[in-house]
Design an enzyme around this catalytic site. Sequence first.
Site, mmCIF file in Angstrom:
data_model
loop_
_atom_site.group_PDB
_atom_site.id
_atom_site.type_symbol
_atom_site.label_atom_id
_atom_site.label_comp_id
_atom_site.label_asym_id
_atom_site.label_seq_id
_atom_site.Cartn_x
_atom_site.Cartn_y
_atom_site.Cartn_z
ATOM 1 N NE ARG A 77 -2.921 -7.119 -4.482
ATOM 2 C CZ ARG A 77 -3.730 -7.311 -3.459
ATOM 3 N NH1 ARG A 77 -3.248 -7.684 -2.298
ATOM 4 N NH2 ARG A 77 -5.024 -7.153 -3.594
ATOM 5 C CG HIS A 114 -1.922 -1.015 1.362
ATOM 6 N ND1 HIS A 114 -2.070 -1.799 2.481
ATOM 7 C CD2 HIS A 114 -2.893 -1.412 0.503
ATOM 8 C CE1 HIS A 114 -3.083 -2.629 2.298
ATOM 9 N NE2 HIS A 114 -3.592 -2.431 1.110
ATOM 10 C CE LYS A 131 -12.525 -7.796 2.703
ATOM 11 N NZ LYS A 131 -11.247 -7.618 2.053
ATOM 12 C CB SER A 175 -4.192 -6.680 4.697
ATOM 13 O OG SER A 175 -3.916 -5.403 4.191
#
Length: 159
Positions: free
Chosen positions: A90, A17, A41, A128
């Site tokens: 990514r 990040h 979540k 994460s």
Amino acid sequence: MTKAVYPGSFDPVTLGHLDIIDRASKVVDELIIGILVNNKKEPTFTQEERLEMLKEVTKKYPNVSVQTFDGMTVDFAKKNGANVIVRGLRAVTDFESEMQIAQTNHSIDADIDTIFLTTSLEYAFLSSTIVKEVAYYGSDISKFVPECVANKLLEKFKH
Ligand code: ADP
């Protein structure tokens, strides 16, 4: 003047990040990081903890600020007078859902565009979730997150 928002869960912020934040801060005039708090979540870190960590690791950037937000990213952008959304890519696995989100946002508000920054190769595998998994088993995470975040993670997963 280009004002952009960088939305995400940041649960917690990783060096991946930060790489996007660092590079985006050079591309736009002002960057507002938006921590999404209505995520389906259940987060590991509270919104206050995520805000505090992000503020700490971005304090050296004069044109970067951090806020929490609830609801749609386009509304968050509009409220802040931003017309650009920054997202990080990514791998190809990110591409399909990111493209769908970007197109949805653009169709909701045609004034808002999404720009994608591709991750630096050394962070391409980082998320994460992965960092939390490694921290849970007590392995070294200093290569994945800033030091203050590593300490917070160790504290969280102290067995
Ligand atoms: P979300 O749950 O919205 O995907 P994240 O906090 O996981 O929130 O990610 C926020 C943004 O940061 C997304 O655009 C994501 O693709 C990007 N991102 C996450 N990890 C990395 C990384 N290692 N390198 C580059 N971008 C990343």
